[in-house]
Each structure stands twice: as structure tokens, then as C-alpha cells.
Design a protein around this motif. Structure first.
Motif, PDB file in Angstrom:
ATOM      1  N   ILE A 267       1.733  -7.131   9.127  1.00 17.64           N
ATOM      2  CA  ILE A 267       0.547  -7.310   7.899  1.00 17.64           C
ATOM      3  C   ILE A 267      -0.007  -8.320   7.653  1.00 17.64           C
ATOM      4  N   GLU A 268       1.223  -9.299   8.169  1.00 18.80           N
ATOM      5  CA  GLU A 268       0.801 -11.267   8.300  1.00 18.80           C
ATOM      6  C   GLU A 268      -0.403 -10.826   8.583  1.00 18.80           C
ATOM      7  N   THR A 269      -0.567 -10.591   9.876  1.00 20.85           N
ATOM      8  CA  THR A 269      -1.720 -11.038  10.919  1.00 20.85           C
ATOM      9  C   THR A 269      -2.937 -10.236  11.017  1.00 20.85           C
ATOM     10  N   GLY A 270      -2.366  -9.131   9.308  1.00 17.18           N
ATOM     11  CA  GLY A 270      -3.889  -8.725   9.615  1.00 17.18           C
ATOM     12  C   GLY A 270      -4.563  -7.531  10.441  1.00 17.18           C
ATOM     13  N   HIS A 271      -3.584  -7.455  11.575  1.00 17.07           N
ATOM     14  CA  HIS A 271      -3.291  -5.857  12.019  1.00 17.07           C
ATOM     15  C   HIS A 271      -2.656  -4.360  11.662  1.00 17.07           C
ATOM     16  N   ARG A 272      -2.257  -4.773  11.090  1.00 22.90           N
ATOM     17  CA  ARG A 272      -2.147  -3.306   9.590  1.00 22.90           C
ATOM     18  C   ARG A 272      -2.791  -3.758   7.697  1.00 22.90           C
ATOM     19  N   ARG A 273      -3.154  -2.993   7.639  1.00 22.09           N
ATOM     20  CA  ARG A 273      -3.873  -2.764   6.218  1.00 22.09           C
ATOM     21  C   ARG A 273      -2.726  -2.644   5.411  1.00 22.09           C
ATOM     22  N   ILE A 274      -2.775  -2.858   3.893  1.00 22.55           N
ATOM     23  CA  ILE A 274      -1.366  -2.699   3.074  1.00 22.55           C
ATOM     24  C   ILE A 274      -1.565  -1.851   2.064  1.00 22.55           C
ATOM     25  N   SER A 275      -0.801  -1.118   1.753  1.00 24.36           N
ATOM     26  CA  SER A 275      -0.949  -0.371   0.783  1.00 24.36           C
ATOM     27  C   SER A 275      -0.272  -0.842  -0.760  1.00 24.36           C
ATOM     28  N   LEU A 276      -0.643  -0.392  -2.317  1.00 21.97           N
ATOM     29  CA  LEU A 276      -0.524  -0.372  -3.318  1.00 21.97           C
ATOM     30  C   LEU A 276       0.875  -0.496  -2.977  1.00 21.97           C
ATOM     31  N   ASP A 277       1.821   0.326  -2.571  1.00 24.56           N
ATOM     32  CA  ASP A 277       3.075   0.816  -3.359  1.00 24.56           C
ATOM     33  C   ASP A 277       3.747  -0.790  -1.559  1.00 24.56           C
ATOM     34  N   GLN A 278       2.986  -1.359  -0.884  1.00 26.29           N
ATOM     35  CA  GLN A 278       3.937  -1.713   0.455  1.00 26.29           C
ATOM     36  C   GLN A 278       3.611  -4.097  -0.523  1.00 26.29           C
ATOM     37  N   LEU A 279       2.323  -3.710  -1.796  1.00 28.53           N
ATOM     38  CA  LEU A 279       2.267  -4.872  -1.999  1.00 28.53           C
ATOM     39  C   LEU A 279       3.300  -4.883  -3.188  1.00 28.53           C
ATOM     40  N   THR A 280       3.469  -3.638  -4.093  1.00 27.73           N
ATOM     41  CA  THR A 280       4.366  -3.645  -5.060  1.00 27.73           C
ATOM     42  C   THR A 280       5.812  -4.131  -4.672  1.00 27.73           C
ATOM     43  N   THR A 281       5.881  -3.513  -2.869  1.00 26.88           N
ATOM     44  CA  THR A 281       7.776  -4.388  -2.984  1.00 26.88           C
ATOM     45  C   THR A 281       7.180  -5.341  -2.260  1.00 26.88           C
ATOM     46  N   LEU A 282       6.072  -6.107  -1.759  1.00 26.77           N
ATOM     47  CA  LEU A 282       6.517  -7.368  -1.231  1.00 26.77           C
ATOM     48  C   LEU A 282       6.637  -8.845  -2.471  1.00 26.77           C
ATOM     49  N   ALA A 283       5.791  -8.053  -3.617  1.00 23.23           N
ATOM     50  CA  ALA A 283       6.375  -9.125  -4.809  1.00 23.23           C
ATOM     51  C   ALA A 283       7.016  -9.150  -5.537  1.00 23.23           C
ATOM     52  N   ARG A 284       7.791  -8.448  -5.118  1.00 20.63           N
ATOM     53  CA  ARG A 284       8.917  -7.932  -5.859  1.00 20.63           C
ATOM     54  C   ARG A 284      10.131  -8.689  -5.603  1.00 20.63           C
TER      55      ARG A 284
ATOM     56  N   THR B  81       7.470 -13.183  -6.916  1.00 23.13           N
ATOM     57  CA  THR B  81       6.564 -13.084  -7.491  1.00 23.13           C
ATOM     58  C   THR B  81       5.855 -11.216  -7.945  1.00 23.13           C
ATOM     59  N   THR B  82       5.176 -11.408  -8.644  1.00 21.07           N
ATOM     60  CA  THR B  82       3.939 -10.484  -9.632  1.00 21.07           C
ATOM     61  C   THR B  82       3.004  -9.857  -8.319  1.00 21.07           C
ATOM     62  N   LEU B  83       2.756  -8.337  -8.696  1.00 19.78           N
ATOM     63  CA  LEU B  83       1.817  -7.755  -7.924  1.00 19.78           C
ATOM     64  C   LEU B  83       0.434  -8.835  -8.318  1.00 19.78           C
ATOM     65  N   ASP B  84       0.300  -9.205 -10.167  1.00 24.21           N
ATOM     66  CA  ASP B  84      -1.028  -9.626 -10.023  1.00 24.21           C
ATOM     67  C   ASP B  84      -1.127 -11.186  -9.320  1.00 24.21           C
ATOM     68  N   GLN B  85       0.003 -12.247  -9.066  1.00 29.20           N
ATOM     69  CA  GLN B  85      -0.594 -13.410  -8.788  1.00 29.20           C
ATOM     70  C   GLN B  85      -0.364 -13.421  -7.682  1.00 29.20           C
ATOM     71  N   LEU B  86       0.422 -12.346  -7.110  1.00 33.98           N
ATOM     72  CA  LEU B  86      -0.091 -12.358  -5.303  1.00 33.98           C
ATOM     73  C   LEU B  86      -1.476 -11.417  -4.866  1.00 33.98           C
ATOM     74  N   VAL B  87      -2.792 -10.841  -5.614  1.00 28.88           N
ATOM     75  CA  VAL B  87      -3.888 -10.667  -5.544  1.00 28.88           C
ATOM     76  C   VAL B  87      -4.377 -11.333  -6.424  1.00 28.88           C
TER      77      VAL B  87
END
Length: 189
Positions: free
Chosen positions: A43-60, A64-70
Motif C-alpha cells: 500500500i505504501e509503495t503503490g503496488h496495491r490499491r487501497i480499498s475504502l475499508d482499508q483506508l478507514t481502518t488505517l486512519a483509525r 486520524t480521520t478518513l477526511d484528513q487522510l484523503v
């Protein structure tokens, strides 16, 4: 690169930056968000797409919040341009962009107000301001209050009030609720 590609790369940099700022390894973050270290690395290197549920989990997990992350980045997010209302003798820099309370730096050039029905206003809420430079004359009901540099004022805006600068321009930092923003910043554009 497209705008979506720019945002995608920015989100990946934010994830890595937040992880490193906390001193976490990929294993540390993996334990907090239940993704494998190899998935996080891709995910960090761009070799995998990030799904919305992964973004939510990562933000938490990153605190941080999902809004701040994106949130997107543009000069409008950084540069605060003055909003002028020459007729009312005010220039404002709205420092907050979140709904609710508004923080604004205002340069007041209008002279001391007169105690008249045209100038004295009433609206729901409270106003709060600190004078950064100069002197503000605050008419509050029957009272005349001088607020000088380094001093602050807070008052119910249900009391008829008006303000202006004494002896030249004054700068204030104001915190306004929704009604105060609507009244004091309404004509600024």
C-alpha cells in the motif's frame, strides 16, 4: 500524473509519514489495523490499491480521520486571502474552514461607532475577540468599553452592540459562532 493519481500518492505518503512519525514499524501498524506487514508495504509503495475499508481502518489505527487522510491539497488550502468590506471598514482573514465556530483575523478600519439604532446590532450567540494591535471601542448596551492590544472581550450578542477602531486601524482575532459569522462576515467577499 492525474489529480486522482496525485491524491493516491499523497494518501500513501501520509500513511507512511504518520507511521514513521509514531516510530512504528510495518509490524507495529499491522498489529493495530489487522493487515499484514506485506500488504501495508505494498500500500505504501503503490503496488496495491487501497480499498475504502482499508483506508478507514488505517486512519483509525494512525489516530486520524478518513477526511484528513484523503483531503486534497491546493493553494486554497494553504493561502488565506483577505476578504474586504470597505463600506463597513473591515478586512477579514477567515482562519478556520470547519463548520461550527469560525476563527477570523480582522482589520477594523471603521472609526468609533455612534450609539444609534443603525449601528447597534443584536443577534443570537456570543462574540469573543482579542485585540492584536490598536484599540477597539465596543459599545455594549449603555456601556462604552475600550479594549486595547493584549486584552480580550467576550459578550452576549443579544445585547445591542457595535465596535470600531480608535485612533487608527486595529487588528483583532475573533471567534464567532454561526450567527456571529453570518452577521460580522456576511458582506465580505
Amino acid at each position: 500524473m492525474t489529480q486522482d493519481g496525485d491524491l493516491d500518492g499523497l494518501v500513501r505518503m501520509r500513511i507512511r509519514g504518520l507511521r514513521l512519525a509514531r516510530g512504528w514499524s510495518l509490524d507495529d501498524l499491522a498489529g493495530r489495523c489487522y493487515l499484514s506487514p506485506s500488504t501495508l508495504s505494498r500500500i505504501e509503495t503503490g503496488h496495491r490499491r487501497i480499498s475504502l475499508d482499508q483506508l478507514t481502518t488505517l486512519a483509525r489505527a494512525l489516530g486520524t480521520t478518513l477526511d484528513q487522510l484523503v483531503e486534497s491539497v491546493s493553494d486554497d488550502d494553504v493561502v488565506i486571502r483577505p476578504q474586504r468590506d470597505e463600506a463597513r471598514g473591515m478586512i477579514a482573514w477567515v482562519l478556520s474552514r470547519e463548520p461550527g465556530l469560525t476563527v477570523a483575523k480582522m482589520r477594523v478600519t471603521r472609526p468609533e461607532p455612534r450609539r444609534s439604532a443603525d449601528e447597534m446590532k443584536v443577534h443570537p450567540g456570543k462574540d469573543w475577540f482579542v485585540v492584536l494591535s490598536g484599540t477597539i471601542v465596543l459599545l455594549l448596551g449603555e456601556r462604552t468599553i475600550l479594549v486595547e492590544a493584549g486584552q480580550a472581550a467576550e459578550f452576549s450578542t443579544m445585547i445591542p452592540h457595535a465596535f470600531g477602531a480608535r485612533g487608527g486601524p486595529a487588528e483583532v482575532l475573533a471567534i464567532l459562532d454561526h450567527d456571529g459569522e453570518r452577521i460580522h462576515l456576511r458582506q465580505l467577499s
